[in-house]
Write a protein that holds these residues in place. Sequence first.
Motif, PDB file in Angstrom:
ATOM      1  N   GLN A 174       0.876  -1.182   0.000  1.00 49.77           N
ATOM      2  CA  GLN A 174       0.000   0.000   0.000  1.00 49.77           C
ATOM      3  C   GLN A 174       0.909   1.227   0.000  1.00 49.77           C
ATOM      4  O   GLN A 174       1.659   1.439   0.958  1.00 49.77           O
ATOM      5  CB  GLN A 174      -0.873   0.028   1.256  1.00 49.77           C
ATOM      6  CG  GLN A 174      -1.810  -1.150   1.418  1.00 49.77           C
ATOM      7  CD  GLN A 174      -2.734  -1.324   0.226  1.00 49.77           C
ATOM      8  OE1 GLN A 174      -2.858  -2.418  -0.303  1.00 49.77           O
ATOM      9  NE2 GLN A 174      -3.354  -0.229  -0.224  1.00 49.77           N
ATOM     10  N   VAL A 175       0.831   1.992  -1.052  1.00 47.91           N
ATOM     11  CA  VAL A 175       1.757   3.124  -1.215  1.00 47.91           C
ATOM     12  C   VAL A 175       0.975   4.426  -1.078  1.00 47.91           C
ATOM     13  O   VAL A 175      -0.083   4.595  -1.702  1.00 47.91           O
ATOM     14  CB  VAL A 175       2.442   3.056  -2.602  1.00 47.91           C
ATOM     15  CG1 VAL A 175       3.399   4.225  -2.791  1.00 47.91           C
ATOM     16  CG2 VAL A 175       3.183   1.727  -2.767  1.00 47.91           C
ATOM     17  N   THR A 176       1.497   5.336  -0.266  1.00 44.31           N
ATOM     18  CA  THR A 176       0.842   6.642  -0.124  1.00 44.31           C
ATOM     19  C   THR A 176       1.764   7.724  -0.695  1.00 44.31           C
ATOM     20  O   THR A 176       2.986   7.542  -0.752  1.00 44.31           O
ATOM     21  CB  THR A 176       0.568   6.953   1.361  1.00 44.31           C
ATOM     22  OG1 THR A 176       1.789   6.764   2.089  1.00 44.31           O
ATOM     23  CG2 THR A 176      -0.499   6.058   1.935  1.00 44.31           C
ATOM     24  N   THR A 177       1.168   8.837  -1.100  1.00 46.09           N
ATOM     25  CA  THR A 177       1.970   9.898  -1.727  1.00 46.09           C
ATOM     26  C   THR A 177       1.586  11.277  -1.191  1.00 46.09           C
ATOM     27  O   THR A 177       0.567  11.439  -0.515  1.00 46.09           O
ATOM     28  CB  THR A 177       1.775   9.934  -3.265  1.00 46.09           C
ATOM     29  OG1 THR A 177       0.505  10.554  -3.530  1.00 46.09           O
ATOM     30  CG2 THR A 177       1.828   8.569  -3.900  1.00 46.09           C
ATOM     31  N   SER A 178       2.386  12.253  -1.587  1.00 49.67           N
ATOM     32  CA  SER A 178       2.152  13.636  -1.172  1.00 49.67           C
ATOM     33  C   SER A 178       0.905  14.227  -1.829  1.00 49.67           C
ATOM     34  O   SER A 178       0.473  15.316  -1.470  1.00 49.67           O
ATOM     35  CB  SER A 178       3.368  14.484  -1.565  1.00 49.67           C
ATOM     36  OG  SER A 178       3.615  14.332  -2.957  1.00 49.67           O
ATOM     37  N   ARG A 179       0.319  13.535  -2.812  1.00 52.36           N
ATOM     38  CA  ARG A 179      -0.897  14.029  -3.484  1.00 52.36           C
ATOM     39  C   ARG A 179      -2.130  13.260  -3.021  1.00 52.36           C
ATOM     40  O   ARG A 179      -3.152  13.280  -3.693  1.00 52.36           O
ATOM     41  CB  ARG A 179      -0.755  13.889  -5.002  1.00 52.36           C
ATOM     42  CG  ARG A 179       0.465  14.571  -5.575  1.00 52.36           C
ATOM     43  CD  ARG A 179       0.127  15.933  -6.125  1.00 52.36           C
ATOM     44  NE  ARG A 179       1.344  16.657  -6.463  1.00 52.36           N
ATOM     45  CZ  ARG A 179       1.452  17.957  -6.474  1.00 52.36           C
ATOM     46  NH1 ARG A 179       0.412  18.702  -6.152  1.00 52.36           N
ATOM     47  NH2 ARG A 179       2.575  18.558  -6.787  1.00 52.36           N
ATOM     48  N   GLY A 180      -1.981  12.522  -1.915  1.00 48.59           N
ATOM     49  CA  GLY A 180      -3.137  11.804  -1.362  1.00 48.59           C
ATOM     50  C   GLY A 180      -3.466  10.513  -2.090  1.00 48.59           C
ATOM     51  O   GLY A 180      -4.539   9.929  -1.877  1.00 48.59           O
ATOM     52  N   ASP A 181      -2.578  10.030  -2.973  1.00 48.81           N
ATOM     53  CA  ASP A 181      -2.864   8.797  -3.714  1.00 48.81           C
ATOM     54  C   ASP A 181      -2.831   7.594  -2.787  1.00 48.81           C
ATOM     55  O   ASP A 181      -2.072   7.567  -1.812  1.00 48.81           O
ATOM     56  CB  ASP A 181      -1.815   8.585  -4.827  1.00 48.81           C
ATOM     57  CG  ASP A 181      -1.673   9.816  -5.716  1.00 48.81           C
ATOM     58  OD1 ASP A 181      -2.712  10.329  -6.176  1.00 48.81           O
ATOM     59  OD2 ASP A 181      -0.523  10.272  -5.918  1.00 48.81           O
ATOM     60  N   GLN A 182      -3.626   6.593  -3.128  1.00 43.53           N
ATOM     61  CA  GLN A 182      -3.619   5.299  -2.422  1.00 43.53           C
ATOM     62  C   GLN A 182      -3.361   4.256  -3.492  1.00 43.53           C
ATOM     63  O   GLN A 182      -4.260   3.899  -4.249  1.00 43.53           O
ATOM     64  CB  GLN A 182      -4.987   5.043  -1.773  1.00 43.53           C
ATOM     65  CG  GLN A 182      -5.387   6.045  -0.708  1.00 43.53           C
ATOM     66  CD  GLN A 182      -4.644   5.816   0.601  1.00 43.53           C
ATOM     67  OE1 GLN A 182      -4.145   4.721   0.866  1.00 43.53           O
ATOM     68  NE2 GLN A 182      -4.547   6.852   1.423  1.00 43.53           N
ATOM     69  N   LEU A 183      -2.122   3.793  -3.572  1.00 40.77           N
ATOM     70  CA  LEU A 183      -1.756   2.875  -4.644  1.00 40.77           C
ATOM     71  C   LEU A 183      -1.495   1.496  -4.050  1.00 40.77           C
ATOM     72  O   LEU A 183      -0.691   1.363  -3.134  1.00 40.77           O
ATOM     73  CB  LEU A 183      -0.494   3.377  -5.365  1.00 40.77           C
ATOM     74  CG  LEU A 183      -0.516   4.846  -5.805  1.00 40.77           C
ATOM     75  CD1 LEU A 183       0.846   5.250  -6.365  1.00 40.77           C
ATOM     76  CD2 LEU A 183      -1.620   5.078  -6.843  1.00 40.77           C
ATOM     77  N   SER A 184      -2.185   0.520  -4.581  1.00 36.43           N
ATOM     78  CA  SER A 184      -1.994  -0.845  -4.096  1.00 36.43           C
ATOM     79  C   SER A 184      -1.299  -1.634  -5.197  1.00 36.43           C
ATOM     80  O   SER A 184      -1.725  -1.606  -6.347  1.00 36.43           O
ATOM     81  CB  SER A 184      -3.368  -1.434  -3.777  1.00 36.43           C
ATOM     82  OG  SER A 184      -3.265  -2.834  -3.675  1.00 36.43           O
ATOM     83  N   ALA A 185      -0.216  -2.329  -4.835  1.00 37.12           N
ATOM     84  CA  ALA A 185       0.550  -3.025  -5.882  1.00 37.12           C
ATOM     85  C   ALA A 185       1.043  -4.369  -5.375  1.00 37.12           C
ATOM     86  O   ALA A 185       1.404  -4.518  -4.212  1.00 37.12           O
ATOM     87  CB  ALA A 185       1.749  -2.177  -6.291  1.00 37.12           C
ATOM     88  N   ARG A 186       1.071  -5.341  -6.284  1.00 37.14           N
ATOM     89  CA  ARG A 186       1.632  -6.654  -5.923  1.00 37.14           C
ATOM     90  C   ARG A 186       3.144  -6.525  -5.704  1.00 37.14           C
ATOM     91  O   ARG A 186       3.709  -7.112  -4.803  1.00 37.14           O
ATOM     92  CB  ARG A 186       1.325  -7.646  -7.069  1.00 37.14           C
ATOM     93  CG  ARG A 186       1.908  -9.021  -6.883  1.00 37.14           C
ATOM     94  CD  ARG A 186       1.212  -9.821  -5.799  1.00 37.14           C
ATOM     95  NE  ARG A 186      -0.127 -10.251  -6.168  1.00 37.14           N
ATOM     96  CZ  ARG A 186      -1.102 -10.549  -5.296  1.00 37.14           C
ATOM     97  NH1 ARG A 186      -0.865 -10.436  -3.991  1.00 37.14           N
ATOM     98  NH2 ARG A 186      -2.287 -10.937  -5.704  1.00 37.14           N
ATOM     99  N   PHE A 187       3.784  -5.742  -6.563  1.00 41.86           N
ATOM    100  CA  PHE A 187       5.236  -5.562  -6.461  1.00 41.86           C
ATOM    101  C   PHE A 187       5.577  -4.075  -6.352  1.00 41.86           C
ATOM    102  O   PHE A 187       4.982  -3.251  -7.048  1.00 41.86           O
ATOM    103  CB  PHE A 187       5.951  -6.139  -7.698  1.00 41.86           C
ATOM    104  CG  PHE A 187       5.719  -7.605  -7.874  1.00 41.86           C
ATOM    105  CD1 PHE A 187       6.472  -8.536  -7.165  1.00 41.86           C
ATOM    106  CD2 PHE A 187       4.723  -8.063  -8.726  1.00 41.86           C
ATOM    107  CE1 PHE A 187       6.239  -9.891  -7.307  1.00 41.86           C
ATOM    108  CE2 PHE A 187       4.480  -9.422  -8.878  1.00 41.86           C
ATOM    109  CZ  PHE A 187       5.230 -10.343  -8.165  1.00 41.86           C
ATOM    110  N   LEU A 188       6.572  -3.801  -5.517  1.00 44.87           N
ATOM    111  CA  LEU A 188       7.031  -2.424  -5.370  1.00 44.87           C
ATOM    112  C   LEU A 188       8.501  -2.368  -5.786  1.00 44.87           C
ATOM    113  O   LEU A 188       9.336  -3.112  -5.261  1.00 44.87           O
ATOM    114  CB  LEU A 188       6.883  -2.000  -3.900  1.00 44.87           C
ATOM    115  CG  LEU A 188       7.397  -0.606  -3.542  1.00 44.87           C
ATOM    116  CD1 LEU A 188       6.628   0.480  -4.291  1.00 44.87           C
ATOM    117  CD2 LEU A 188       7.283  -0.366  -2.027  1.00 44.87           C
ATOM    118  N   VAL A 189       8.789  -1.500  -6.745  1.00 47.78           N
ATOM    119  CA  VAL A 189      10.171  -1.356  -7.231  1.00 47.78           C
ATOM    120  C   VAL A 189      10.701  -0.003  -6.777  1.00 47.78           C
ATOM    121  O   VAL A 189      10.096   1.036  -7.074  1.00 47.78           O
ATOM    122  CB  VAL A 189      10.223  -1.437  -8.780  1.00 47.78           C
ATOM    123  CG1 VAL A 189      11.661  -1.249  -9.272  1.00 47.78           C
ATOM    124  CG2 VAL A 189       9.652  -2.755  -9.283  1.00 47.78           C
TER     125      VAL A 189
END
Length: 594
Positions: A174-189
């Motif tokens: 679960q990746v969060t960002t400075s723009r409020g995004d909620q990104l869910s990913a199987r792999f994180l690079v």
Amino acid sequence: MEQDTSAADPSVDELRARYHREQQKRLRPEGMAQWGELSEELDRDPFVEPGFTREPVVEETTVVIVGGGFAGMLTAIDLGKHGITDVRIVEKAGDFGGTWYWNRYPGCMCDVESYVYLPLLEETGFMPTEHYASATEIFEYSKLLARTFDLYPKALFQTDVTGAEWNDETLRWQVTTSRGDQLSARFLVLAGGILHKAKLPGITGIEDFEGKAFHTSRWDYGYTGGSATEPMDKLSDKRVGIIGTGATAVQVVPQIARAAKEVFVFQRTPGAVGVRNQQPTDVEWFQSLEPGWQHERIVNFTQAVTGAQPEVNMVNDGWTELLWVDTQKSSSAEEAEELERIDFEAMETIRRRIDEIVEDPATAEKLKPYWGKHCKRVCFHDDYLPAFNQPNVHLVDTDGRGVTEMTPRGPVVDGVEYPVDLLIYASGFEVTTDLTHRLGFDLTGRDGVTLSQRWAEGAHTLHGVLASGFPNLLLISLVQGGFGTNFSHLLSESAKHVAHIIEACADQGIIEIEPEEAAEEEWLSVLLAIGIGNARYFQNCTPSFYNSEQQAIDSRAARNLTYTGSLLDYVGYLERWREDPDFAGVKVLRESER
Ligand code: NDP
């Protein structure tokens, strides 16, 4: 008749003593802690319009890639070729290009030949205009790559990742960002850049300087006038100071020397500057190249600069000539002596060049580097040394101490104040600081353990790519990874490896992949065995980011080593691992086993 210069040549003993003296002058008890960070104002991206906003993105993808430089782009390109296209790239800059987005200073170019540096030339059909491509051309090429491989729709620009957490239930990041995004990913690079976080020299009173100041990777053409391709037309009445004499300064100094009223070059350690010999591309030659030429040339260059001495030296330039013999490792005292002699001779050539070009003997003497050829990155430039013959260019040598004091008007050296209108920090980037510090965020892995906690006593990885406790995380960095003169070769191979792992998982229904700790320890022993081979050489080096400013190597620093052998040997480890169908040293969980 040949001139006999031998009488003037220093002896090996004299050079050894001189190198030692120069090193000792530069050892600073504060080591890496000497460096400062850019303030928010100095770190601001000058290449985007302020005020950008967008709606937050909430989505699930197979992959999130942090970083849109060559490493991130090449990973996404490789994945795309394999049909994995649901990839999100998060990039803090306003476009692709990484280093080549940020570094737009005048004179910026790549010191590695463009035909081996620019990736995928055969696939894009692009012909570099010169042997050594300008930063402008490389930035344009990055954008061409992004268009060619349809990367723009995948990108979230002007966005900082603020955190990433592994979810043991969903087996996703679960990746969060400075723009409020909620990104869910199987792999994180994590492809967050190697020379990404700019640093400032540690100077008392630096924040009190009242003139204009910026770091070279945040060039303000609004102040200097001109652009990366046009002369700076607002400096003709300005006194300009530049701090640093590394690879960046060597390219900048000739440009400001042309434009400014007065230039003061503040030197702590002289850079080594060999012959550049820039040439336009021979179009006929380029068009005659047979398919497969680029990989062959890239490998040949890396062989030539790692002492492997290929039968043909295809690139045949200053790099290959200087590094044709690797003088770092020896297997006997006799060999060590012979290699030391070769190293001294190579650097003597560089020192003699200074006498040939710089007219004032005192200035020439001060510009001479007394360090081994593998201690710092050697530069190649034909306009840097001649700039010191211009009456408006002044070398302010600090005899190894560096500028230590600043007033509101400018730097102070030996009690003399140098008032300047503009101060340029050519002070480089963090390289061996903690990865999470450079990335600007921490990761939370299995059982709520963060990367900074897990790596508190040093890194744990397999090949610098997979990390225990952090399933489905793939790293492209120098921490326990490879290193090379041609960074783009390193990044291409790392990206290929990362993409292969994700592709293999996708093909085989693998939903979780993580290295075994035993395999990580085995990798560490490989790193240490190679590192020890180079240790004697580096012990005698002048401080730099290559050796973490000669800070004592504790067990933590030893774990954070890069693979200091040949890049081709590192690539060999990756290739052999990929050839093994059993994922040696790695635990995998298949969808069917869940
Ligand atoms: P560097 O870290 O190489 O240089 C920083 C400079 O700042 C050094 O000369 C350092 O001196 C000097 N310095 C630090 N503190 C002080 C002080 N207080 N007073 C005076 N001088 C000081 O940074 P660069 O940006 O030049 O290069 C970083 C890397 O970027 C290169 O090694 C290379 O990998 C890459 N690069 C690549 C290029 C390419 O063409 N491919 C071009 C430009 C950069 P000291 O040496 O004593 O530490």
